[in-house]
Design a protein around this motif. Structure first.
Motif, short mmCIF file in Angstrom:
data_model
loop_
_atom_site.label_atom_id
_atom_site.label_comp_id
_atom_site.label_asym_id
_atom_site.label_seq_id
_atom_site.Cartn_x
_atom_site.Cartn_y
_atom_site.Cartn_z
N ALA A 109 0.89 -1.08 0.07
CA ALA A 109 -0.07 -0.13 -0.09
C ALA A 109 0.83 1.20 0.11
N VAL A 110 2.13 1.36 0.69
CA VAL A 110 2.77 2.42 0.82
C VAL A 110 3.49 2.56 -0.45
N LEU A 111 4.01 1.48 -1.28
CA LEU A 111 4.43 1.85 -2.55
C LEU A 111 3.65 2.25 -3.64
N LEU A 112 2.32 1.65 -3.63
CA LEU A 112 1.60 2.03 -4.63
C LEU A 112 1.01 3.53 -4.28
N HIS A 113 0.83 3.88 -2.89
CA HIS A 113 0.25 5.12 -2.53
C HIS A 113 1.40 6.31 -3.00
N THR A 114 2.59 5.69 -2.93
CA THR A 114 3.74 6.79 -3.38
C THR A 114 3.67 7.07 -4.60
N LEU A 115 3.25 5.99 -5.68
CA LEU A 115 3.22 6.32 -7.01
C LEU A 115 1.96 6.98 -7.36
N ASP A 116 0.60 6.54 -6.80
CA ASP A 116 -0.46 7.31 -7.22
C ASP A 116 -1.64 6.87 -5.98
N PRO A 117 -1.99 7.74 -5.01
CA PRO A 117 -2.87 7.41 -4.02
C PRO A 117 -4.15 6.61 -4.51
N ALA A 118 -4.69 6.93 -5.86
CA ALA A 118 -5.76 6.14 -6.47
C ALA A 118 -5.43 4.81 -6.75
N TRP A 119 -4.10 4.58 -7.01
CA TRP A 119 -3.78 3.13 -7.23
C TRP A 119 -3.79 2.36 -5.88
N ARG A 122 -7.33 1.63 -5.22
CA ARG A 122 -7.97 0.72 -5.84
C ARG A 122 -7.41 -0.60 -5.66
N TRP A 123 -5.92 -0.91 -5.49
CA TRP A 123 -5.54 -2.32 -5.07
C TRP A 123 -6.21 -2.70 -3.87
N ARG A 124 -6.24 -1.79 -2.85
CA ARG A 124 -7.04 -2.26 -1.62
C ARG A 124 -8.48 -2.76 -1.86
N ASP A 125 -9.03 -1.80 -2.55
CA ASP A 125 -10.69 -2.41 -2.89
C ASP A 125 -10.59 -3.73 -3.57
N GLU A 126 -9.73 -3.95 -4.61
CA GLU A 126 -9.78 -5.29 -5.32
C GLU A 126 -9.31 -6.33 -4.39
N LEU A 127 -8.48 -6.11 -3.54
CA LEU A 127 -8.08 -7.07 -2.50
C LEU A 127 -9.15 -7.41 -1.48
N ALA A 128 -9.94 -6.57 -1.25
CA ALA A 128 -10.98 -6.62 -0.20
C ALA A 128 -12.29 -7.32 -0.88
N GLU A 129 -12.39 -7.07 -2.22
CA GLU A 129 -13.31 -7.65 -2.93
C GLU A 129 -13.07 -9.30 -3.21
N THR A 130 -11.78 -9.38 -3.36
CA THR A 130 -11.20 -11.05 -3.51
C THR A 130 -11.33 -11.77 -2.41
N LEU A 131 -11.01 -10.99 -1.08
CA LEU A 131 -11.36 -11.81 0.24
C LEU A 131 -12.60 -11.95 0.39
#
Length: 180
Positions: A109-119, A122-131
């Motif tokens: 989350a830190v690495l992706l947030h560093t690149l783009d907070p929206a990324w 989105r990654w967290r939301d996709e992970l939550a949906e997968t779980l």
């Protein structure tokens, strides 16, 4: 895409990949590439008006995502490119069990947030949906925005003398008051 447009798009993507990869310290094979290394290692292809993110294993297609949006392609590439560095980060700190998974997800989350907070969102939301809502590890999903990174403090004691090996290597940690 005409050849010149495809070439311009590839140049744009190469520039962005280099910039984004450097921003989070990616090196070597962790950096998204346009080269097919086989072995299910994802790579990017530009042509025919389509941007593709795909992986082959012994010549057989493992997956392929296509888009016309370069930002979508960059998200896919860096979503995957942050997985192994996050794993290595958690391994270096010798987390175990649920703490290891939480640290790995938090670092990603830190690495992706560093690149783009929206990324990161989105990654967290996709992970939550997968779980799904009832998954046993759902409570380990990282909070966003993630805590900022700060250099760890130097250990107490005398500085190393001339010619001696440094006693401490500087590493980046989350704030002590934040979760892993």
């Amino acid at each position: 895409m005409p050849t010149t447009e495809a070439a311009r798009m590839r140049q744009h993507l190469e520039t962005e990949i280099a910039r984004l990869g450097a921003a989070i310290g990616l090196k070597g094979r962790d950096v998204p590439t346009f080269v097919n290394h086989d072995g299910a290692h994802p790579f990017i292809s530009v042509g025919n008006g389509v941007l593709a993110y795909l992986a082959l294993e012994r010549g057989a297609l493992c997956f392929e995502h296509t888009t016309r949006d370069p930002d979508e392609l960059l998200f896919w590439a860096f979503r995957d490119a942050t997985a192994l560095p996050a794993l290595a980060w958690a391994n270096e700190r010798q987390y175990t069990g649920d703490g290891h998974l939480a640290a790995r997800w938090q670092r990603r989350a830190v690495l992706l947030h560093t690149l783009d907070p929206a990324w990161a969102r989105r990654w967290r939301d996709e992970l939550a949906e997968t779980l799904g809502p009832e998954h046993e590890h759902r409570h380990l999903l990282p909070a966003l925005p993630p805590p900022p990174l700060v250099p760890d403090p130097a250990p107490p004691g005398p500085p190393a003398g001339p010619g001696s090996r440094p006693a401490h290597r500087r590493r980046w940690w989350h704030r002590p008051d934040a979760s892993p």
